[in-house]
Every structure is written in structure tokens, then in C-alpha cells.
Design a protein around this motif. Structure first.
Motif, PDB file in Angstrom:
ATOM      1  N   ARG A 172       0.841  -1.204   0.000  1.00  0.00           N
ATOM      2  CA  ARG A 172       0.000   0.000   0.000  1.00  0.00           C
ATOM      3  C   ARG A 172       0.874   1.252   0.000  1.00  0.00           C
ATOM      4  NH1 ARG A 172      -2.575  -2.913   3.940  1.00  0.00           N
ATOM      5  NH2 ARG A 172      -1.927  -1.474   5.602  1.00  0.00           N
TER       6      ARG A 172
ATOM      7  N   THR B   2       1.999   2.174  -3.452  1.00  0.00           N
ATOM      8  CA  THR B   2       0.932   2.877  -4.170  1.00  0.00           C
ATOM      9  C   THR B   2       0.871   4.324  -3.733  1.00  0.00           C
ATOM     10  OG1 THR B   2      -0.353   0.841  -4.402  1.00  0.00           O
ATOM     11  CG2 THR B   2      -1.562   2.921  -4.591  1.00  0.00           C
ATOM     12  N   ARG B   3       0.964   4.554  -2.449  1.00  0.00           N
ATOM     13  CA  ARG B   3       0.859   5.915  -1.931  1.00  0.00           C
ATOM     14  C   ARG B   3       2.068   6.766  -2.295  1.00  0.00           C
ATOM     15  NH1 ARG B   3      -1.922   5.839   3.886  1.00  0.00           N
ATOM     16  NH2 ARG B   3      -2.090   8.058   3.413  1.00  0.00           N
TER      17      ARG B   3
ATOM     18  N   LEU C 136       3.702   6.555  -5.164  1.00  0.00           N
ATOM     19  CA  LEU C 136       3.431   6.960  -6.545  1.00  0.00           C
ATOM     20  C   LEU C 136       2.329   8.021  -6.605  1.00  0.00           C
ATOM     21  CD1 LEU C 136       3.728   3.422  -8.136  1.00  0.00           C
ATOM     22  CD2 LEU C 136       5.340   5.332  -8.441  1.00  0.00           C
ATOM     23  N   GLU C 137       1.305   7.856  -5.790  1.00  0.00           N
ATOM     24  CA  GLU C 137       0.236   8.861  -5.735  1.00  0.00           C
ATOM     25  C   GLU C 137       0.765  10.193  -5.221  1.00  0.00           C
ATOM     26  OE1 GLU C 137      -3.482   5.782  -4.855  1.00  0.00           O
ATOM     27  OE2 GLU C 137      -2.620   6.945  -3.203  1.00  0.00           O
ATOM     28  N   ARG C 138       1.619  10.138  -4.200  1.00  0.00           N
ATOM     29  CA  ARG C 138       2.186  11.363  -3.643  1.00  0.00           C
ATOM     30  C   ARG C 138       3.005  12.100  -4.692  1.00  0.00           C
ATOM     31  NH1 ARG C 138      -0.050  12.952  -0.925  1.00  0.00           N
ATOM     32  NH2 ARG C 138       0.176  11.954   1.059  1.00  0.00           N
TER      33      ARG C 138
ATOM     34  N   ALA D 264       2.642  12.020  -7.891  1.00  0.00           N
ATOM     35  CA  ALA D 264       1.717  12.606  -8.866  1.00  0.00           C
ATOM     36  C   ALA D 264       1.113  13.904  -8.333  1.00  0.00           C
ATOM     37  CB  ALA D 264       0.623  11.606  -9.232  1.00  0.00           C
ATOM     38  N   ARG D 265       0.802  13.950  -7.047  1.00  0.00           N
ATOM     39  CA  ARG D 265       0.233  15.169  -6.457  1.00  0.00           C
ATOM     40  C   ARG D 265       1.267  16.282  -6.321  1.00  0.00           C
ATOM     41  NH1 ARG D 265      -3.280  11.621  -3.502  1.00  0.00           N
ATOM     42  NH2 ARG D 265      -1.835  11.441  -1.782  1.00  0.00           N
TER      43      ARG D 265
ATOM     44  N   LYS E 132       4.041  -1.653 -10.274  1.00  0.00           N
ATOM     45  CA  LYS E 132       3.088  -0.534 -10.214  1.00  0.00           C
ATOM     46  C   LYS E 132       3.557   0.637 -11.064  1.00  0.00           C
ATOM     47  CE  LYS E 132       0.942  -1.784  -5.894  1.00  0.00           C
ATOM     48  NZ  LYS E 132       0.944  -1.722  -4.456  1.00  0.00           N
TER      49      LYS E 132
ATOM     50  N   ALA F 168       1.710   2.039 -14.492  1.00  0.00           N
ATOM     51  CA  ALA F 168       1.328   3.447 -14.623  1.00  0.00           C
ATOM     52  C   ALA F 168       2.016   4.116 -15.819  1.00  0.00           C
ATOM     53  CB  ALA F 168       1.661   4.196 -13.331  1.00  0.00           C
TER      54      ALA F 168
END
Length: 187
Positions: free
Chosen positions: A130, A133-134, A136-138, A140-141, A172, A176
Motif C-alpha cells: 500500500r 501505491t501511496r 506513486l500517488e504522492r 503525482a500530487r 506498479k 502506470a
């Protein structure tokens, strides 16, 4: 003058990799004796990438090697931990020895408040997946523009004999559509 005009690419690097081997690690994945060579190759990779920001955790081995290389090049970092600082140290650093605890403590104490983020994750079997995933999300933000590239930098053995959390990060990132740069951990 923009960063690109100055020669720095507009890029965020999400990093990860294998921990330093414990005494029980067999076959080897990242031996203590290979650390100096991996540090040099990591610094070379960061020099070639010239990221605006690096995002990752701070586990023994690969993470701390990348963070040291980033600091030596004056690159900004965002350390993202799934748990509070002491719990992460207990789960991802302490069992690899006092030298890694020292590296971790020095890094954590050098961070500014905006360079450390705690996710308050639940400690279970899926926490590090998890967290990938976070991360990579971070990244992106944290993009400054829609076309700012995100690259995954991973430190792992060329041949792996078992699936790892690092393999999950690579999967992951590739899913993406991100470029993956690998630094081998075995010399």
C-alpha cells in the motif's frame, strides 16, 4: 530562467529497493560489502536523472543509500513513512544493525518538517505494498506541471529468486507507464 534552462530536468523520482541483507538472507540480495559500489552507482544515476525531488521511505539498505546520495547532491527529498518514526525504525531498520540505525537517525534528524510525511498506516502484511501505491500517488500530487515526469529508481539484484516489495513498486510504476531506472545491488 526555468529549471530546464538551467540543466535540471523537470522530474520527480520515486525510489525504493531491497534492504541490506540480514545474516539469514540467502541467496544474497544486497550485501554490506557492496554498499560503497551501490552508493557510487546510485549517485551516478541521480546525476544523470537530475530530479527536482525524490520521494520514498527510509528503510535500511537501498532507501538510505538513495537518500544519502540525494543529500550529497543537494537534491530535495520527501521521506514518506507508513508509521511513526520509531515504529518504522523498529520494523525496517533495527534488525540490520547499529550502523543502519545511525544512518536512519542522522537522516531523520536532518529533515525539515516539510520533508517528512507519516501515513499512519495499519501494520499488516500489505502495508508496504500500500505504501508503494501511496508513494506513486504522492509524487503525482507533487507535480508542478502536468508534463513533469515521474521516474521510479529502484535498487535491487539483477536476478531475484523471490518476489519482493521492490518488485511490487516496479510493477506498479510500469503499470502506470512510468520509466524505471534500476541500480543493481550485487557487485
Amino acid at each position: 530562467m526555468t529549471d530546464r534552462d538551467r540543466g535540471r530536468s523537470s522530474m520527480i523520482v520515486v525510489f525504493g529497493g531491497v534492504q541490506i541483507d540480514s545474516r539469514a538472507t540467502n541467496p544474497p540480495r544486497f550485501r554490506e560489502r557492496d554498499v560503497p559500489d551501490v552508493e557510487r552507482r546510485t549517485a551516478d544515476a541521480l546525476g544523470a536523472l537530475r530530479p527536482r525531488l525524490l520521494v520514498g521511505a527510509a528503510a535500511s539498505g537501498a532507501d538510505l543509500v538513495v537518500l544519502a546520495a540525494a543529500r550529497s547532491k543537494g537534491l530535495p527529498v520527501r521521506v514518506v513513512l507508513p508509521f511513526d518514526v520509531p515504529t518504522f525504525k523498529q520494523t525496517s531498520v533495527e534488525d540490520r544493525g547499529p550502523q543502519w540505525c545511525l544512518r536512519y537517525d542522522q537522516l531523520i534528524s536532518s529533515l525539515k518538517p516539510d520533508e517528512l510525511e507519516i501515513l499512519d498506516e495499519i501494520r499488516d502484511a500489505g502495508v508496504y505494498h500500500r505504501t508503494n501505491t501511496r508513494l506513486l500517488e504522492r509524487a503525482a500530487r507533487l507535480r508542478q506541471t502536468a508534463d513533469e515526469e515521474i521516474v521510479a529508481l529502484v535498487l535491487r539484484p539483477v536476478v531475484s529468486h523471490r518476489a519482493s516489495v521492490t518488485d511490487d513498486l516496479v510493477d506498479k510504476a510500469r503499470h502506470a507507464g512510468l520509466r524505471v531506472v534500476e541500480v543493481p545491488t550485487l557487485g
